[in-house]
Design a protein around this motif. Structure first.
Motif, PDB file in Angstrom:
ATOM      1  N   VAL A  77       0.755  -1.271  -0.198  1.00 17.04           N
ATOM      2  CA  VAL A  77       0.019  -0.093   0.084  1.00 17.04           C
ATOM      3  C   VAL A  77       0.945   1.232  -0.025  1.00 17.04           C
ATOM      4  O   VAL A  77       0.677   2.301  -0.736  1.00 17.04           O
ATOM      5  CB  VAL A  77      -0.870  -0.021   1.285  1.00 17.04           C
ATOM      6  CG1 VAL A  77      -1.787   1.503   1.184  1.00 17.04           C
ATOM      7  CG2 VAL A  77      -1.855  -1.400   1.088  1.00 17.04           C
ATOM      8  N   ARG A  78       1.799   1.225   0.790  1.00 20.27           N
ATOM      9  CA  ARG A  78       2.592   2.592   1.072  1.00 20.27           C
ATOM     10  C   ARG A  78       3.555   2.735  -0.022  1.00 20.27           C
ATOM     11  O   ARG A  78       3.838   3.932  -0.360  1.00 20.27           O
ATOM     12  CB  ARG A  78       3.630   2.552   2.264  1.00 20.27           C
ATOM     13  CG  ARG A  78       2.736   2.672   3.429  1.00 20.27           C
ATOM     14  CD  ARG A  78       3.599   2.929   4.739  1.00 20.27           C
ATOM     15  NE  ARG A  78       2.681   3.008   5.819  1.00 20.27           N
ATOM     16  CZ  ARG A  78       3.024   2.407   7.055  1.00 20.27           C
ATOM     17  NH1 ARG A  78       4.149   2.085   7.510  1.00 20.27           N
ATOM     18  NH2 ARG A  78       2.240   2.826   8.178  1.00 20.27           N
ATOM     19  N   GLU A  89       2.980   5.417  -8.486  1.00 22.57           N
ATOM     20  CA  GLU A  89       2.113   6.616  -8.656  1.00 22.57           C
ATOM     21  C   GLU A  89       0.901   6.456  -9.410  1.00 22.57           C
ATOM     22  O   GLU A  89       1.056   6.108 -10.467  1.00 22.57           O
ATOM     23  CB  GLU A  89       3.223   7.887  -9.171  1.00 22.57           C
ATOM     24  CG  GLU A  89       2.376   9.069  -9.236  1.00 22.57           C
ATOM     25  CD  GLU A  89       3.386  10.294  -9.502  1.00 22.57           C
ATOM     26  OE1 GLU A  89       2.989  11.482  -9.612  1.00 22.57           O
ATOM     27  OE2 GLU A  89       4.563   9.971 -10.067  1.00 22.57           O
ATOM     28  N   GLY A  90      -0.117   6.909  -9.020  1.00 26.92           N
ATOM     29  CA  GLY A  90      -1.245   6.698  -9.913  1.00 26.92           C
ATOM     30  C   GLY A  90      -2.336   5.517  -9.576  1.00 26.92           C
ATOM     31  O   GLY A  90      -3.269   5.277  -9.958  1.00 26.92           O
ATOM     32  N   LEU A  91      -1.555   4.537  -8.709  1.00 23.39           N
ATOM     33  CA  LEU A  91      -2.143   3.325  -8.579  1.00 23.39           C
ATOM     34  C   LEU A  91      -3.069   3.280  -7.367  1.00 23.39           C
ATOM     35  O   LEU A  91      -2.646   3.887  -6.394  1.00 23.39           O
ATOM     36  CB  LEU A  91      -1.219   2.162  -8.408  1.00 23.39           C
ATOM     37  CG  LEU A  91      -1.829   0.799  -8.442  1.00 23.39           C
ATOM     38  CD1 LEU A  91      -2.640   0.321  -9.597  1.00 23.39           C
ATOM     39  CD2 LEU A  91      -0.656  -0.407  -8.022  1.00 23.39           C
ATOM     40  N   GLY A  92      -4.284   3.064  -7.268  1.00 22.63           N
ATOM     41  CA  GLY A  92      -5.169   3.241  -6.040  1.00 22.63           C
ATOM     42  C   GLY A  92      -4.902   2.064  -5.115  1.00 22.63           C
ATOM     43  O   GLY A  92      -4.173   1.147  -5.536  1.00 22.63           O
ATOM     44  N   ILE A  93      -5.392   2.321  -3.828  1.00 25.15           N
ATOM     45  CA  ILE A  93      -4.605   1.293  -2.834  1.00 25.15           C
ATOM     46  C   ILE A  93      -5.564   0.085  -3.068  1.00 25.15           C
ATOM     47  O   ILE A  93      -4.848  -1.081  -3.042  1.00 25.15           O
ATOM     48  CB  ILE A  93      -5.659   1.891  -1.237  1.00 25.15           C
ATOM     49  CG1 ILE A  93      -4.677   3.088  -1.103  1.00 25.15           C
ATOM     50  CG2 ILE A  93      -5.566   0.664  -0.325  1.00 25.15           C
ATOM     51  CD1 ILE A  93      -5.477   3.914   0.040  1.00 25.15           C
ATOM     52  N   GLU A 101      -3.072   6.285   4.245  1.00 22.16           N
ATOM     53  CA  GLU A 101      -2.835   6.679   2.925  1.00 22.16           C
ATOM     54  C   GLU A 101      -4.082   7.296   2.375  1.00 22.16           C
ATOM     55  O   GLU A 101      -3.902   8.053   1.359  1.00 22.16           O
ATOM     56  CB  GLU A 101      -2.511   5.217   2.219  1.00 22.16           C
ATOM     57  CG  GLU A 101      -1.153   4.563   2.565  1.00 22.16           C
ATOM     58  CD  GLU A 101       0.082   5.468   2.015  1.00 22.16           C
ATOM     59  OE1 GLU A 101       0.114   5.972   0.813  1.00 22.16           O
ATOM     60  OE2 GLU A 101       0.815   5.882   3.163  1.00 22.16           O
ATOM     61  N   ALA A 102      -5.129   7.108   2.887  1.00 20.72           N
ATOM     62  CA  ALA A 102      -6.214   7.645   2.414  1.00 20.72           C
ATOM     63  C   ALA A 102      -6.868   9.143   3.207  1.00 20.72           C
ATOM     64  O   ALA A 102      -7.919   9.699   2.723  1.00 20.72           O
ATOM     65  CB  ALA A 102      -7.594   6.769   2.522  1.00 20.72           C
ATOM     66  N   TRP A 149     -16.141   0.839  -2.233  1.00 19.90           N
ATOM     67  CA  TRP A 149     -15.292   2.051  -1.652  1.00 19.90           C
ATOM     68  C   TRP A 149     -14.650   2.519  -3.105  1.00 19.90           C
ATOM     69  O   TRP A 149     -13.353   2.167  -3.418  1.00 19.90           O
ATOM     70  CB  TRP A 149     -14.007   1.306  -0.775  1.00 19.90           C
ATOM     71  CG  TRP A 149     -14.710   0.716   0.422  1.00 19.90           C
ATOM     72  CD1 TRP A 149     -14.539   1.533   1.652  1.00 19.90           C
ATOM     73  CD2 TRP A 149     -15.071  -0.384   0.932  1.00 19.90           C
ATOM     74  NE1 TRP A 149     -14.997   0.945   2.695  1.00 19.90           N
ATOM     75  CE2 TRP A 149     -15.437  -0.193   2.152  1.00 19.90           C
ATOM     76  CE3 TRP A 149     -15.436  -1.622   0.236  1.00 19.90           C
ATOM     77  CZ2 TRP A 149     -15.884  -1.329   3.032  1.00 19.90           C
ATOM     78  CZ3 TRP A 149     -15.997  -2.675   0.841  1.00 19.90           C
ATOM     79  CH2 TRP A 149     -16.331  -2.527   2.312  1.00 19.90           C
ATOM     80  N   PRO A 150     -15.310   3.316  -3.619  1.00 23.71           N
ATOM     81  CA  PRO A 150     -14.944   3.720  -5.162  1.00 23.71           C
ATOM     82  C   PRO A 150     -13.830   4.680  -4.919  1.00 23.71           C
ATOM     83  O   PRO A 150     -13.089   5.007  -5.863  1.00 23.71           O
ATOM     84  CB  PRO A 150     -15.954   4.377  -5.754  1.00 23.71           C
ATOM     85  CG  PRO A 150     -16.927   4.558  -4.687  1.00 23.71           C
ATOM     86  CD  PRO A 150     -16.770   3.476  -3.534  1.00 23.71           C
ATOM     87  N   GLU A 151     -13.701   5.430  -3.855  1.00 24.28           N
ATOM     88  CA  GLU A 151     -12.882   6.454  -3.664  1.00 24.28           C
ATOM     89  C   GLU A 151     -11.290   5.926  -3.266  1.00 24.28           C
ATOM     90  O   GLU A 151     -10.384   6.580  -3.351  1.00 24.28           O
ATOM     91  CB  GLU A 151     -13.175   7.412  -2.400  1.00 24.28           C
ATOM     92  CG  GLU A 151     -13.079   6.546  -1.134  1.00 24.28           C
ATOM     93  CD  GLU A 151     -14.114   5.578  -0.722  1.00 24.28           C
ATOM     94  OE1 GLU A 151     -14.248   5.362   0.581  1.00 24.28           O
ATOM     95  OE2 GLU A 151     -15.008   5.281  -1.616  1.00 24.28           O
ATOM     96  N   LEU A 152     -11.059   4.500  -3.097  1.00 25.71           N
ATOM     97  CA  LEU A 152      -9.986   3.713  -2.990  1.00 25.71           C
ATOM     98  C   LEU A 152      -9.504   3.322  -4.156  1.00 25.71           C
ATOM     99  O   LEU A 152      -8.297   2.630  -4.043  1.00 25.71           O
ATOM    100  CB  LEU A 152      -9.944   3.123  -1.628  1.00 25.71           C
ATOM    101  CG  LEU A 152     -10.451   3.678  -0.592  1.00 25.71           C
ATOM    102  CD1 LEU A 152     -10.457   2.667   0.568  1.00 25.71           C
ATOM    103  CD2 LEU A 152      -9.452   4.861   0.151  1.00 25.71           C
TER     104      LEU A 152
END
Length: 205
Positions: free
Chosen positions: A91-92, A96-100, A157-158, A202-205
């Protein structure tokens, strides 16, 4: 060499060479694990005693438990600390640009029954776990035991509250996927299906 992540380039630092004592410990662990796997495949997991493994590896029983306090199951499956560290890094240190959620899907895609190109030894080990109820239960416990750590890193991260129940629920769902989807006829398709459902929630992740 450097690797790009969402937070910028990460230098690839070569690992420090192991000292003599660490090399000896690693060799002992490998010998025990290799011996255990051979005996489990030959006789069946439930038919092999821990003492038999130690004797076959020419190692004291106390030494075996010093390296694998979890007993027989731990000889096949790595400890929870390795999983926690790997999940956290997935996760961490995601690109770059890849969602959780995409990062977690990619992480799981290279493990267990989801691995598309396993080594022969890894395939044998995975098949043994799937066919052995005690090992499946141990593996599931290892995954779900990472729930608090995974929920925490997702929250960080979020930019969310670590006490957010929805993130703890998400972490639990993610960590149940290896046990649920891994037994399907097409594990990788099942993995993608599971994450498709999670992205809707969880579309925001």
């Amino acid at each position: 060499m450097t690797r790009m992540t969402r937070t910028g380039p990460v230098p690839q630092v070569p690992p420090e060479p192991l000292g003599r004592r660490e090399r000896k410990k690693a060799a002992t662990r490998k010998a025990l694990a290799d011996t255990a796997l051979r005996l489990f495949l030959e006789k069946g997991f439930d038919q092999v005693k821990v003492a038999e493994i130690a004797e076959a590896a020419d190692t004291a029983l106390t030494t075996l438990f010093a390296h694998f306090p979890g007993g027989k199951e731990a000889l096949v499956l790595e400890d929870g600390g390795e999983r926690e560290a790997a999940l956290t890094a997935a996760v961490r240190e995601r690109p770059e640009g890849l969602g959780i959620l995409d990062a977690l899907r990619d992480f799981l895609a290279g493990r267990g029954t989801f691995d598309p190109d396993p080594t022969p030894e890894f395939r044998l080990k995975t098949d043994l776990v799937v066919a052995t109820p005690a090992l499946r239960a141990y593996a599931r416990a290892m995954w779900t035991g990472c729930e608090e750590v995974l929920a925490q890193v997702i929250a960080e991260e979020a930019g969310r509250d670590p006490a957010d129940l929805s993130l703890r629920i998400l972490a639990r769902y993610v960590l149940e996927i290896p046990d649920l989807a891994g037994l399907e006829a097409d594990p990788r398709q099942a993995l993608d299906t599971a994450f498709a459902h999670l992205r809707r929630g969880w579309p925001e992740l």
